[in-house]
Design an enzyme around this catalytic site. Structure first.
Site: not given
Ligand SMILES: *Cc1c(COP(=O)(O)O)cnc(C)c1O
Length: 420
Positions: A240, A275-276, A278, A319, A344-345, A373
């Site tokens: 996140g 779980e990084p 981005r 977004y 075409c949007e 992404y």
């Molecule tokens: C999307 C996601 C992430 C990665 O999020 P980032 O914002 O890219 O770090 C990690 N864990 C889970 C469960 C996700 O759905």
């Protein structure tokens, strides 16, 4: 920090001039920098130096390219996957099954079986129903599926609503109020080795405070579960962490994040998973595009029409996201323009009223911070096919994903005989 910068007036990826990639591979094309990926992996790992017992599992959905995964595998990362397809990619990139975490609210029976077949390290269970199903599948094989329960802490991550995942109304995780009861039910099932808690509240977070609030709730839950007699050895803190999309924007650094995590989790005595996505891949990629033409004479600023479109880079359309847009060979002149693709949007707009480098037909330009992404969200809308991806390493580069043209996609379709 990234490795896309001007050298003698020409934008380079590491030591490769971008015009050379455009010439040899065509445009649009995603370009990733190995040095940047490795730097981000190192900085993230160093930020967590005070956390002794941990796994860093790259969120594959942010950039599932096999070469990108290979770079991160070599950096010691595991993988956080959210589908059978991503699980296969992680394995193909050489990730150890033990370092693979399977997240996601809708894992199918076949996907749960695949995870068991491959002996992955952890399932993050998102509902009572999923926990029962996994337990039944594993028990039938005489196995114990290692698992954490993903909770929904009802925290506002203060990010875009479409990438917020930790509010009570979101589909993810078990509401905190039910967590103890669901844990108590699932932990006694044959087939499950339920050993901890997982949380992930959203993406592109610009503030550590919601994360700290969520982690605090997890800490309290862990203490409660232990008090109820459960053995808790693992906690997964998700991903996140956001990245700057505009030059000069300030974001919490991995070091700030790591310090907060170390402080909040000091007494937890658990193995921690991160779980990084981005923050590792975002600034390690750009989308290289060529200006088709500049259309003037409307009411507002001119339209700079580029050969990339919302099907190649969906974030602005999806977004309203900002991507810095720069000429590959800036003249020093500037213009104010609407940057659009050929689709075409009206949604196929990358930027409105954007002050940018002056551009004309045939010029090359880049959308920055497109490594996460980006290609992974592509579609073939308007029968445009899928763009190529390139990985740069010093003065060399390689095509790491072929361009899939509209013809190849059409080849997978057929008109039934009874219609011909
Ligand atoms: C999307 C996601 C992430 C990665 O999020 P980032 O914002 O890219 O770090 C990690 N864990 C889970 C469960 C996700 O759905």
């Amino acid at each position: 920090m990234d490795h896309f910068s001007l050298n003698s007036g020409v934008l380079h990826a590491e030591d490769v001039p971008l015009p050379q990639i455009a010439e040899e591979v065509g445009t649009p094309v995603y370009v990733y920098s190995r040095a940047t990926l490795e730097r981000h992996a190192r900085v993230f790992t160093e930020g967590l130096a005070e956390v002794p017992d941990k796994l860093i599992a790259f969120a594959v959905k942010s950039n599932p390219n096999l070469a990108v995964l290979k770079v991160l595998q070599k950096a010691g990362f595991g993988a956080d996957v959210v589908s059978g397809g991503e699980l296969r990619r992680a394995l193909a990139a050489g990730m150890a099954p033990a370092k693979i975490v399977f997240s996601g609210v809708g894992k199918t029976r076949a996907e749960l079986m695949l995870g068991l077949d491959e002996g992955i390290g952890q399932f993050n269970i998102e509902s009572r129903e999923e926990g029962r199903e996994l337990a039944e599948l594993a028990a039938a094989r005489g196995e114990l599926a290692p698992a954490c329960l993903r909770i929904n802490p009802d925290v506002d991550a203060k990010t875009h609503e479409k990438i917020s995942t930790g509010k009570a109304e979101n589909k993810f995780g078990i509401p905190l109020v039910h967590a103890r009861e669901v844990f108590a039910e699932l932990v006694q099932l044959d087939g499950l080795h339920l050993r901890g808690i997982a949380v992930h509240i959203g993406s592109q977070l610009g503030d550590l405070e919601p994360l700290e609030t969520a982690f605090g709730k997890v800490g309290k839950l862990v203490a409660d579960l232990r008090e109820a007699g459960h053995l808790i050895t693992h906690v997964d803190l998700g991903g996140g962490l956001g990245v700057p999309y505009k030059a000069g924007e300030e974001f919490p650094s991995p070091a700030d994040y790591g310090a907060m995590v170390a402080r909040v989790t000091r007494d937890w005595r658990v193995h921690l998973t991160f779980e990084p996505g981005r923050v590792i891949a975002g600034n390690a990629g750009i989308l290289l595009t060529r200006v088709i033409r500049v259309k003037r004479g409307g009411n507002g600023p001119p339209f700079v029409i580029v050969d990339a479109a919302m099907n190649d880079l969906a974030r602005p359309a999806l977004y309203g996201a900002w991507h810095d847009f720069d000429a590959v060979e800036p003249s020093g002149e500037h213009m104010t323009a609407n940057i659009v693709g050929p689709i075409c949007e009206t949604g196929d707009t990358f930027a409105r009223d954007r002050k940018c480098d002056a551009l004309q037909s045939g010029d090359l330009a880049v959308f920055r911070t497109a490594g996460a992404y980006g290609a992974t969200m592509a579609s073939s809308y308007n029968s445009r096919g899928f763009v190529a991806e390139v990985l740069v390493d010093g003065d060399q580069f390689a095509v790491v994903a072929d361009r899939i043209d509209a013809g190849a996609i059409m080849d997978a379709e057929r008109v039934p005989e009874w219609l011909a």
